[in-house]
Design an enzyme around this catalytic site. Structure first.
Site, PDB file in Angstrom:
ATOM      1  N   PHE A  86     -36.253 -63.791   8.414  1.00  0.00           N
ATOM      2  CA  PHE A  86     -37.488 -62.869   8.333  1.00  0.00           C
ATOM      3  C   PHE A  86     -38.656 -63.179   9.280  1.00  0.00           C
ATOM      4  O   PHE A  86     -39.216 -62.087   9.689  1.00  0.00           O
ATOM      5  CB  PHE A  86     -38.048 -62.668   7.206  1.00  0.00           C
ATOM      6  CG  PHE A  86     -37.971 -64.004   6.265  1.00  0.00           C
ATOM      7  CD1 PHE A  86     -39.126 -64.814   6.548  1.00  0.00           C
ATOM      8  CD2 PHE A  86     -37.096 -64.397   5.237  1.00  0.00           C
ATOM      9  CE1 PHE A  86     -39.430 -66.148   5.732  1.00  0.00           C
ATOM     10  CE2 PHE A  86     -37.338 -65.697   4.622  1.00  0.00           C
ATOM     11  CZ  PHE A  86     -38.126 -66.433   4.959  1.00  0.00           C
ATOM     12  N   GLY A  89     -39.648 -60.769  12.455  1.00  0.00           N
ATOM     13  CA  GLY A  89     -40.264 -59.470  12.350  1.00  0.00           C
ATOM     14  C   GLY A  89     -41.515 -59.377  11.322  1.00  0.00           C
ATOM     15  O   GLY A  89     -42.179 -58.736  10.967  1.00  0.00           O
ATOM     16  N   HIS A  90     -41.849 -60.730  10.825  1.00  0.00           N
ATOM     17  CA  HIS A  90     -42.835 -60.896   9.801  1.00  0.00           C
ATOM     18  C   HIS A  90     -43.721 -62.259   9.955  1.00  0.00           C
ATOM     19  O   HIS A  90     -43.600 -62.926   9.381  1.00  0.00           O
ATOM     20  CB  HIS A  90     -42.166 -60.670   8.481  1.00  0.00           C
ATOM     21  CG  HIS A  90     -43.335 -60.644   7.482  1.00  0.00           C
ATOM     22  ND1 HIS A  90     -44.177 -61.514   6.823  1.00  0.00           N
ATOM     23  CD2 HIS A  90     -43.734 -59.414   6.893  1.00  0.00           C
ATOM     24  CE1 HIS A  90     -44.608 -60.927   5.951  1.00  0.00           C
ATOM     25  NE2 HIS A  90     -44.545 -59.521   5.853  1.00  0.00           N
ATOM     26  N   PHE A  91     -44.384 -62.247  11.070  1.00  0.00           N
ATOM     27  CA  PHE A  91     -44.811 -61.188  12.192  1.00  0.00           C
ATOM     28  C   PHE A  91     -44.449 -62.107  13.377  1.00  0.00           C
ATOM     29  O   PHE A  91     -44.853 -63.255  13.349  1.00  0.00           O
ATOM     30  CB  PHE A  91     -46.171 -60.743  11.951  1.00  0.00           C
ATOM     31  CG  PHE A  91     -46.384 -59.957  11.071  1.00  0.00           C
ATOM     32  CD1 PHE A  91     -46.266 -58.717  10.775  1.00  0.00           C
ATOM     33  CD2 PHE A  91     -47.250 -60.680   9.759  1.00  0.00           C
ATOM     34  CE1 PHE A  91     -46.609 -57.927   9.738  1.00  0.00           C
ATOM     35  CE2 PHE A  91     -47.386 -59.873   8.515  1.00  0.00           C
ATOM     36  CZ  PHE A  91     -47.104 -58.580   8.752  1.00  0.00           C
ATOM     37  N   LEU A 132     -45.199 -65.533   8.917  1.00  0.00           N
ATOM     38  CA  LEU A 132     -45.624 -65.589   7.487  1.00  0.00           C
ATOM     39  C   LEU A 132     -44.301 -65.294   6.670  1.00  0.00           C
ATOM     40  O   LEU A 132     -43.472 -64.152   6.709  1.00  0.00           O
ATOM     41  CB  LEU A 132     -46.623 -64.635   7.166  1.00  0.00           C
ATOM     42  CG  LEU A 132     -48.013 -64.787   7.733  1.00  0.00           C
ATOM     43  CD1 LEU A 132     -48.903 -63.834   7.496  1.00  0.00           C
ATOM     44  CD2 LEU A 132     -48.576 -66.244   7.397  1.00  0.00           C
TER      45      LEU A 132
END
Length: 155
Positions: free
Chosen positions: A44, A47-49, A54
């Site tokens: 993840f 894409g986060h971020f 995070l």
């Protein structure tokens, strides 16, 4: 202590959606303490971020839910052999960011347990500081009718 291999025998989650690395303490049906080592390779983070990695709050709540499932499966797997569904998350709070290199320590305590359902309260800590907390509701069913899991929702 319960190893990663044993965790994979107790719950159905697998990579990339398994968020518990080890169980450190267990009082079956009462409380559990688990860890998740957060690495920069988590699926993840890109894409986060991309500019600031995070851990998503929803993933932290899912990790708490997996600890809650282990709380009951590790004590008596046969008793809780059906499919267990997370039916609700209440009072979820995301208190501090979790980033690569952190080790999340999850403490989950059973508040109410009946034969096919449970309510647990969990907190996630990094270096002794709370980063996430939530109250979770579970139910075990043999074969769910997914249309009735949320009867209170409008069609």
């Amino acid at each position: 202590m319960i190893s990663f291999d044993e965790i994979t025998r107790l719950i159905p989650h697998r990579y990339p959606f398994l968020f518990v690395d080890r169980v450190l303490e267990l009082e079956p049906g009462k409380r559990i303490r688990c860890i998740k080592n957060v690495t920069g390779n988590e699926y993840f983070f890109p894409g986060h971020f991309s500019e600031l990695a995070l851990m998503p709050g929803t993933v932290m709540v899912e990790a708490l839910a997996q600890c809650g499932l282990l709380l009951f499966r590790a004590g008596d797997p046969a008793k809780h052999a059906g499919k267990v569904f997370l039916l609700g998350a209440a009072d979820a709070r995301f208190l501090k960011p979790v980033t690569p290199g952190d080790q999340l320590l999850f403490d989950v305590v059973a508040e109410k347990v009946i034969s096919t359902a449970a309510i647990v309260r969990g907190v996630g800590l990094v270096e002794g500081e709370p980063v996430v907390k939530a109250k979770l509701t579970f139910a075990a069913v043999e074969r769910p009718d997914l249309g009735t899991l949320h009867e209170d929702r409008p069609a």
